[in-house]
Design a protein around this motif. Structure first.
Motif, PDB file in Angstrom:
ATOM      1  N   TRP A  82       0.824  -1.208   0.000  1.00  0.00           N
ATOM      2  CA  TRP A  82       0.000   0.000   0.000  1.00  0.00           C
ATOM      3  C   TRP A  82       0.856   1.254   0.000  1.00  0.00           C
ATOM      4  N   GLY A  83       0.393   2.261  -0.722  1.00  0.00           N
ATOM      5  CA  GLY A  83       0.943   3.596  -0.653  1.00  0.00           C
ATOM      6  C   GLY A  83      -0.140   4.532  -0.150  1.00  0.00           C
ATOM      7  N   ASP A  84      -0.201   5.712  -0.715  1.00  0.00           N
ATOM      8  CA  ASP A  84      -1.229   6.682  -0.359  1.00  0.00           C
ATOM      9  C   ASP A  84      -2.415   6.415  -1.273  1.00  0.00           C
ATOM     10  N   GLU A  85      -3.393   5.644  -0.818  1.00  0.00           N
ATOM     11  CA  GLU A  85      -4.485   5.191  -1.689  1.00  0.00           C
ATOM     12  C   GLU A  85      -5.674   4.718  -0.863  1.00  0.00           C
ATOM     13  N   SER A  86      -6.756   4.410  -1.576  1.00  0.00           N
ATOM     14  CA  SER A  86      -7.961   3.889  -0.949  1.00  0.00           C
ATOM     15  C   SER A  86      -8.521   2.773  -1.816  1.00  0.00           C
ATOM     16  N   ARG A  87      -8.974   1.690  -1.182  1.00  0.00           N
ATOM     17  CA  ARG A  87      -9.570   0.568  -1.902  1.00  0.00           C
ATOM     18  C   ARG A  87     -10.858   0.166  -1.195  1.00  0.00           C
ATOM     19  N   ASP A  88     -11.785  -0.418  -1.959  1.00  0.00           N
ATOM     20  CA  ASP A  88     -13.064  -0.862  -1.416  1.00  0.00           C
ATOM     21  C   ASP A  88     -13.181  -2.377  -1.535  1.00  0.00           C
ATOM     22  N   TYR A  89     -13.776  -2.994  -0.509  1.00  0.00           N
ATOM     23  CA  TYR A  89     -13.981  -4.441  -0.468  1.00  0.00           C
ATOM     24  C   TYR A  89     -15.445  -4.736  -0.152  1.00  0.00           C
ATOM     25  N   HIS A  90     -16.001  -5.735  -0.825  1.00  0.00           N
ATOM     26  CA  HIS A  90     -17.376  -6.170  -0.580  1.00  0.00           C
ATOM     27  C   HIS A  90     -17.322  -7.455   0.229  1.00  0.00           C
ATOM     28  N   LEU A  91     -17.886  -7.412   1.433  1.00  0.00           N
ATOM     29  CA  LEU A  91     -17.918  -8.555   2.335  1.00  0.00           C
ATOM     30  C   LEU A  91     -19.358  -9.026   2.475  1.00  0.00           C
ATOM     31  N   CYS A  92     -19.571 -10.345   2.409  1.00  0.00           N
ATOM     32  CA  CYS A  92     -20.905 -10.906   2.586  1.00  0.00           C
ATOM     33  C   CYS A  92     -20.829 -12.093   3.530  1.00  0.00           C
ATOM     34  N   VAL A  93     -21.704 -12.108   4.550  1.00  0.00           N
ATOM     35  CA  VAL A  93     -21.795 -13.228   5.487  1.00  0.00           C
ATOM     36  C   VAL A  93     -23.270 -13.581   5.683  1.00  0.00           C
ATOM     37  N   ARG A  94     -23.515 -14.793   6.224  1.00  0.00           N
ATOM     38  CA  ARG A  94     -24.879 -15.232   6.545  1.00  0.00           C
ATOM     39  C   ARG A  94     -24.956 -15.484   8.044  1.00  0.00           C
ATOM     40  N   VAL A  95     -25.841 -14.751   8.684  1.00  0.00           N
ATOM     41  CA  VAL A  95     -25.984 -14.831  10.136  1.00  0.00           C
ATOM     42  C   VAL A  95     -27.124 -15.783  10.488  1.00  0.00           C
ATOM     43  N   PRO A  96     -27.168 -16.296  11.731  1.00  0.00           N
ATOM     44  CA  PRO A  96     -28.300 -17.138  12.144  1.00  0.00           C
ATOM     45  C   PRO A  96     -29.586 -16.315  12.174  1.00  0.00           C
ATOM     46  N   GLU A  97     -30.723 -16.965  11.972  1.00  0.00           N
ATOM     47  CA  GLU A  97     -32.007 -16.267  12.055  1.00  0.00           C
ATOM     48  C   GLU A  97     -32.226 -15.767  13.480  1.00  0.00           C
ATOM     49  N   ALA A  98     -32.905 -14.620  13.594  1.00  0.00           N
ATOM     50  CA  ALA A  98     -33.169 -14.045  14.918  1.00  0.00           C
ATOM     51  C   ALA A  98     -34.483 -13.269  14.869  1.00  0.00           C
ATOM     52  N   GLY A  99     -35.016 -12.954  16.045  1.00  0.00           N
ATOM     53  CA  GLY A  99     -36.290 -12.278  16.145  1.00  0.00           C
ATOM     54  C   GLY A  99     -36.173 -10.766  16.063  1.00  0.00           C
ATOM     55  N   ILE A 100     -37.310 -10.119  15.890  1.00  0.00           N
ATOM     56  CA  ILE A 100     -37.370  -8.668  15.804  1.00  0.00           C
ATOM     57  C   ILE A 100     -36.772  -8.045  17.072  1.00  0.00           C
ATOM     58  N   GLY A 101     -35.959  -7.014  16.874  1.00  0.00           N
ATOM     59  CA  GLY A 101     -35.358  -6.302  17.991  1.00  0.00           C
ATOM     60  C   GLY A 101     -34.002  -6.834  18.407  1.00  0.00           C
ATOM     61  N   GLN A 102     -33.617  -8.004  17.917  1.00  0.00           N
ATOM     62  CA  GLN A 102     -32.309  -8.542  18.269  1.00  0.00           C
ATOM     63  C   GLN A 102     -31.236  -7.950  17.353  1.00  0.00           C
ATOM     64  N   GLU A 103     -30.023  -7.920  17.851  1.00  0.00           N
ATOM     65  CA  GLU A 103     -28.899  -7.457  17.036  1.00  0.00           C
ATOM     66  C   GLU A 103     -27.654  -8.236  17.421  1.00  0.00           C
ATOM     67  N   MET A 104     -26.690  -8.254  16.481  1.00  0.00           N
ATOM     68  CA  MET A 104     -25.458  -8.993  16.744  1.00  0.00           C
ATOM     69  C   MET A 104     -24.325  -8.426  15.900  1.00  0.00           C
ATOM     70  N   LEU A 105     -23.110  -8.728  16.333  1.00  0.00           N
ATOM     71  CA  LEU A 105     -21.929  -8.442  15.526  1.00  0.00           C
ATOM     72  C   LEU A 105     -21.821  -9.537  14.475  1.00  0.00           C
ATOM     73  N   ALA A 106     -21.866  -9.153  13.194  1.00  0.00           N
ATOM     74  CA  ALA A 106     -21.827 -10.144  12.116  1.00  0.00           C
ATOM     75  C   ALA A 106     -20.399 -10.467  11.693  1.00  0.00           C
ATOM     76  N   ALA A 107     -19.509  -9.484  11.792  1.00  0.00           N
ATOM     77  CA  ALA A 107     -18.107  -9.707  11.415  1.00  0.00           C
ATOM     78  C   ALA A 107     -17.263  -8.558  11.930  1.00  0.00           C
ATOM     79  N   ARG A 108     -15.992  -8.859  12.166  1.00  0.00           N
ATOM     80  CA  ARG A 108     -15.016  -7.816  12.486  1.00  0.00           C
ATOM     81  C   ARG A 108     -13.923  -7.875  11.431  1.00  0.00           C
ATOM     82  N   VAL A 109     -13.641  -6.738  10.835  1.00  0.00           N
ATOM     83  CA  VAL A 109     -12.646  -6.646   9.765  1.00  0.00           C
ATOM     84  C   VAL A 109     -11.445  -5.865  10.282  1.00  0.00           C
TER      85      VAL A 109
END
Length: 452
Positions: A296-323
């Protein structure tokens, strides 16, 4: 939808763009991860002697670098004769662009690989004297023989192995097909040198194979392009070397950690080019994997990340990934974390929130499809499938128009007559110059950033 700017270490930042809201039962989470390096004279690895380190442990010193220039010297480089002369001039221009102190070498590539400079083997250290000696040595570059690119890459790897530089970069020029070794031999060479150095690859003229050149650049995390007119080689080599000299941090990896129950789908670089990194994963502890991104030098790059989380009910939240952005420790110890970002999942019964597509995700999904349909359309055209080629290239025109990718739209217009860009209505041109078709294919993965 949110933009989470996460913790920063001098030199790097990670920003996450996503719609974190899912409907009840929703599982798929997509995010665009923007990684930005602001340079500042940082370098991966241990500090050099007498050089102080930043609070993050990253040395604040000009990085050491090594460059090997591989020049095709097969017999076809003599047709026309000025092609070889242009290649010598371009190599000289690249050598003149080297930063003082950079280690470097020049390799002549035919059905074998032969080191042209320095004659004694190993790498020279760039300075006024060695640059002059190298330019004189270029007179020994002459055309004759076959093409076995794997041997060129293996010699470059041997030369890099003897260097102390963290940033290791190759420049490879070819004008023909890799006819003197099998595809399996080239693939084996690429596998053996991958992650050991990066490499930009260029095809000069129109008699080379696009998939070979782009495959080399892809495997070695470099750029690929066509130089249809050999007279333009010097400018292209100078630009490549300037970019290489701007690299400051080596061997950076994108580390993705997912919680228990989360399934990993894919990670792709989507800007400045599309590059699927999914299959390049190396395990990095429980539920974590590293994906190489190169230097890397002085620059910017974009990455597309996709994961599948377990099913959950309304109002629940979770950490899906840490990059995390990771560089190896100079002493082989624990890798340094340069910056981090979080991908979240929140379940809601708000239909507007859960069905909205984040603009960045939508844009880059379209750009990835654009690269794919261009390749499919050109393959169909080569095989004589006129209807299939028209449909795919028409879709490409539509996507390029919608995303504002003017450069790709211009390249497409040399292959098809555009009737209506908005609907993707096109007609295949009866005659297309080889250079125009090859340029479109070579540059099909180049993307534009999302409009702000």
């Amino acid at each position: 939808m949110a933009n989470f700017a996460k913790s920063r270490v001098p030199g790097f930042s990670v920003d996450v763009y996503q719609n974190e809201f899912l409907p009840e039962g929703g599982r798929e989470v997509s995010a665009i991860v923007t990684v930005t390096s602001t340079g500042g004279g940082t370098s991966g690895g241990a500090p050099l002697s007498g050089v102080s380190a930043s609070p993050a442990g990253i040395p604040v010193s000009a990085p050491s670098a090594a460059v090997v220039i591989m020049v095709d010297c097969s017999g076809s480089m003599d047709y026309p004769p000025q092609k070889m002369r242009n290649a010598r001039d371009a190599t000289a221009a690249a050598i003149d662009t080297l930063r003082d102190g950079t280690e470097f070498a020049v390799v002549a590539g035919t059905h074998i690989a032969r080191q042209v400079y320095p004659e004694s083997g190993g790498l020279a250290v760039a300075g006024p004297g060695t640059r002059a000696d190298a330019r004189n040595a270029l007179r020994r570059l002459s055309a004759g023989g076959g093409t076995a690119i794997g041997t060129w890459l293996r010699l470059a790897d041997e030369l890099f192995a003897g260097a102390g530089a963290r940033i290791r970069h190759g420049i490879l020029l070819t004008d023909g097909r890799n006819e003197h070794e099998s595809p399996a031999e080239l693939h084996g060479a690429l596998e053996s040198v991958a992650a050991r150095f990066t490499c930009d690859a260029r095809g000069v003229g129109t008699d080379w194979e696009v998939k070979e050149v782009t495959g080399i650049a892809s495997a070695l995390l470099g750029t690929a392009d066509i130089v249809a007119d050999p007279a333009h080689l010097a400018a292209d080599f100078t630009a490549m070397m300037e970019n290489a000299m701007g690299k400051e941090v080596a061997d950076v990896s994108l580390r993705v950690w997912t919680p228990v129950g989360v399934e990993f789908a894919f990670v792709k670089q989507v800007a400045p080019t599309v590059e699927d990194l999914t299959a390049r994963r190396t395990e990095a502890g429980p539920r974590a994997g590293d994906y190489p991104t190169g230097s890397w030098g002085d620059e910017s790059r974009d990455y597309h990340l996709c994961v599948r989380v377990p099913e959950a009910g309304i109002g629940q939240e979770m950490l899906a990934a840490r990059v995390s952005l990771i560089v190896p420790a100079g002493d082989g110890g624990t890798p340094q974390v340069l910056s981090q970002g979080l991908v979240r999942a929140v379940w809601t019964d708000d239909l507007a929130s859960s069905t909205a597509i984040n603009p960045q995700v939508a844009h880059y999904t379209g750009q990835a499809e654009l690269a794919q349909v261009i390749q499919q359309g050109l393959d169909a055209r080569k095989s004589g499938d006129i209807d299939g080629a028209t449909a795919k290239l028409g879709r490409a025109v539509q996507l390029a128009e919608a995303s504002g990718n003017a450069d790709t739209a211009k390249l497409l217009s040399k292959v098809v007559d555009v009737v209506d860009a908005a609907t993707g209505t096109v007609r295949l041109k009866a005659k297309v110059a080889d250079a125009d078709e090859m340029t479109l294919e070579t540059r099909s993965t180049k993307t534009v950033r999302v409009k702000k």
